[in-house]
Motif scaffolding. Structure first.
Motif, PDB file in Angstrom:
ATOM      1  N   LEU A   1       0.828  -1.206   0.000  1.00  0.00           N
ATOM      2  CA  LEU A   1       0.000   0.000   0.000  1.00  0.00           C
ATOM      3  C   LEU A   1       0.869   1.266   0.000  1.00  0.00           C
ATOM      4  N   LEU A   2       1.929   1.262   0.794  1.00  0.00           N
ATOM      5  CA  LEU A   2       2.817   2.424   0.831  1.00  0.00           C
ATOM      6  C   LEU A   2       3.542   2.604  -0.501  1.00  0.00           C
ATOM      7  N   ARG A   3       3.904   1.491  -1.142  1.00  0.00           N
ATOM      8  CA  ARG A   3       4.530   1.568  -2.462  1.00  0.00           C
ATOM      9  C   ARG A   3       3.554   2.168  -3.471  1.00  0.00           C
ATOM     10  N   TRP A   4       2.311   1.739  -3.421  1.00  0.00           N
ATOM     11  CA  TRP A   4       1.267   2.282  -4.298  1.00  0.00           C
ATOM     12  C   TRP A   4       1.114   3.786  -4.087  1.00  0.00           C
ATOM     13  N   GLN A   5       1.042   4.188  -2.821  1.00  0.00           N
ATOM     14  CA  GLN A   5       0.887   5.607  -2.523  1.00  0.00           C
ATOM     15  C   GLN A   5       2.079   6.413  -3.040  1.00  0.00           C
TER      16      GLN A   5
ATOM     17  N   LEU B   1       3.998   5.624  -5.652  1.00  0.00           N
ATOM     18  CA  LEU B   1       3.876   5.700  -7.111  1.00  0.00           C
ATOM     19  C   LEU B   1       2.825   6.727  -7.523  1.00  0.00           C
ATOM     20  N   ARG B   2       1.750   6.796  -6.757  1.00  0.00           N
ATOM     21  CA  ARG B   2       0.699   7.789  -7.031  1.00  0.00           C
ATOM     22  C   ARG B   2       1.221   9.206  -6.811  1.00  0.00           C
ATOM     23  N   GLN B   3       1.875   9.402  -5.667  1.00  0.00           N
ATOM     24  CA  GLN B   3       2.309  10.752  -5.303  1.00  0.00           C
ATOM     25  C   GLN B   3       3.352  11.294  -6.272  1.00  0.00           C
ATOM     26  N   ARG B   4       4.182  10.417  -6.803  1.00  0.00           N
ATOM     27  CA  ARG B   4       5.224  10.845  -7.739  1.00  0.00           C
ATOM     28  C   ARG B   4       4.736  10.897  -9.183  1.00  0.00           C
ATOM     29  N   GLY B   5       3.468  10.545  -9.396  1.00  0.00           N
ATOM     30  CA  GLY B   5       2.904  10.643 -10.732  1.00  0.00           C
ATOM     31  C   GLY B   5       3.272   9.500 -11.661  1.00  0.00           C
ATOM     32  N   VAL B   6       3.932   8.463 -11.116  1.00  0.00           N
ATOM     33  CA  VAL B   6       4.215   7.279 -11.935  1.00  0.00           C
ATOM     34  C   VAL B   6       2.883   6.632 -12.336  1.00  0.00           C
ATOM     35  N   VAL B   7       1.970   6.565 -11.370  1.00  0.00           N
ATOM     36  CA  VAL B   7       0.596   6.119 -11.624  1.00  0.00           C
ATOM     37  C   VAL B   7      -0.275   7.369 -11.713  1.00  0.00           C
ATOM     38  N   PRO B   8      -0.965   7.585 -12.832  1.00  0.00           N
ATOM     39  CA  PRO B   8      -1.747   8.816 -12.988  1.00  0.00           C
ATOM     40  C   PRO B   8      -3.022   8.803 -12.157  1.00  0.00           C
ATOM     41  N   GLU B   9      -3.599   9.974 -12.019  1.00  0.00           N
ATOM     42  CA  GLU B   9      -4.875  10.112 -11.328  1.00  0.00           C
ATOM     43  C   GLU B   9      -5.955   9.395 -12.136  1.00  0.00           C
ATOM     44  N   ALA B  10      -6.766   8.601 -11.451  1.00  0.00           N
ATOM     45  CA  ALA B  10      -7.844   7.840 -12.092  1.00  0.00           C
ATOM     46  C   ALA B  10      -8.704   7.230 -10.994  1.00  0.00           C
ATOM     47  N   PRO B  11      -9.882   6.740 -11.326  1.00  0.00           N
ATOM     48  CA  PRO B  11     -10.726   6.089 -10.315  1.00  0.00           C
ATOM     49  C   PRO B  11     -10.267   4.656 -10.022  1.00  0.00           C
ATOM     50  N   TRP B  12      -9.120   4.534  -9.384  1.00  0.00           N
ATOM     51  CA  TRP B  12      -8.597   3.218  -9.018  1.00  0.00           C
ATOM     52  C   TRP B  12      -9.436   2.602  -7.901  1.00  0.00           C
TER      53      TRP B  12
END
Length: 279
Positions: A157-161, A163-174
């Motif tokens: 979960l922390l790894r996911w967060q 990746l999200r915060q750094r923009g590696v994973v874009p904003e979307a309804p995950w």
């Protein structure tokens, strides 16, 4: 980003049926669906019991885990014929000790499913890299594939967060799936396993749980009471809350639906899910 309690209980509960998984066989339970026809029958029974999403695994001719694109298409056609648009069909990209990340991603790109579950740690591999992750998750957003990200522990979960915060994973309804007690002895989960996830979850994404063994129902009820969603089925558990062998997957869905009623939470429809996740 927590909901006020007034609309907390108005959040429709998404019940996903996971009827077979990668490993269960007819020797485990005669009602494990291994063919498109059996999957279709199971989907209809689970829909009638309260499920609005089907977590779909397919098997090869020998009953082994498969990510074959044509196999998936055949299964999707059979299930759609049985349930129409009344269920969201979520395909798995699970490795199951058979596939590596590049092949998993290639299957998803070719199939372009309505909905997908993907284990973060399975694709967050050196062979993919962060550039590859950004490319894949960006593609999922552009193609409007409703994506549930599987997280096995709070480190995931922390790894996911991150990746999200750094923009590696874009904003979307995950949509997140917290796996409770994956590495516990005898694969039996505990309702308290959800607590570390809930405390660490700061991103605001909707989340669900799955749990292993005879405590599955207690675990999903706890999650539903905390505002989460639930996944139940023979993939992870064959038993009713009484400890007796469940007659079929629909019985596990019916238990979850009963728990939702006891909590005052309405059940989500497939239309609710599509509206929420923009698919």
């Amino acid at each position: 980003k927590a909901h006020p309690m007034s609309d907390f209980y108005a959040q429709p509960l998404i019940i996903t049926s996971a009827p077979n998984g990668a490993y269960k066989q007819l020797s485990d339970h005669a009602q494990v669906p291994l063919t498109p026809e059996r999957l279709a029958q199971t989907a209809k029974a689970c829909l009638d019991a309260g499920a609005s999403m089907l977590h779909l695994h397919i098997r090869d001719a020998q009953g082994r885990h498969s990510l074959d694109v044509e196999g998936y298409r055949e299964a999707q056609r059979a299930v759609r014929a049985a349930v129409g648009d009344a269920m969201v069909l979520q395909v798995t990209s699970e490795a199951a000790k058979v596939y590596e990340a590049p092949a998993q991603i290639a299957m998803v790109r070719e199939l372009r499913p309505e909905a997908l579950s993907v284990g973060l740690r399975e694709v967050d591999q050196a062979a993919i890299g962060e550039a590859g992750l950004a490319d894949f998750f960006g593609w999922l957003v552009r193609e409007k594939v409703m994506t549930q990200v599987i997280l096995y522990d709070t480190a995931d979960l922390l790894r996911w967060q991150d990746l999200r915060q750094r923009g590696v994973v874009p904003e979307a309804p995950w949509f997140l799936l917290f796996v409770l007690g994956r590495y516990t002895a005898g694969q039996t989960s505990n309702p308290t396993d959800v607590v570390p996830f809930v405390h660490a979850h700061s991103g605001g994404e909707p989340w669900a749980v799955c749990a292993f063994g005879k405590t599955e129902h207690a675990c999903v009820t706890a999650a539903a009471a905390l505002g989460g969603h639930v996944r139940v089925g023979f993939e992870n558990n064959l038993y009713l809350k009484t400890g007796e062998l469940a007659p079929d997957n629909a019985a596990l869905v019916a238990q979850a639906a009963e728990a939702a009623r006891s909590l005052g939470r309405p059940l989500a429809t497939a239309a609710d899910i599509r509206q929420r996740f923009g698919a």
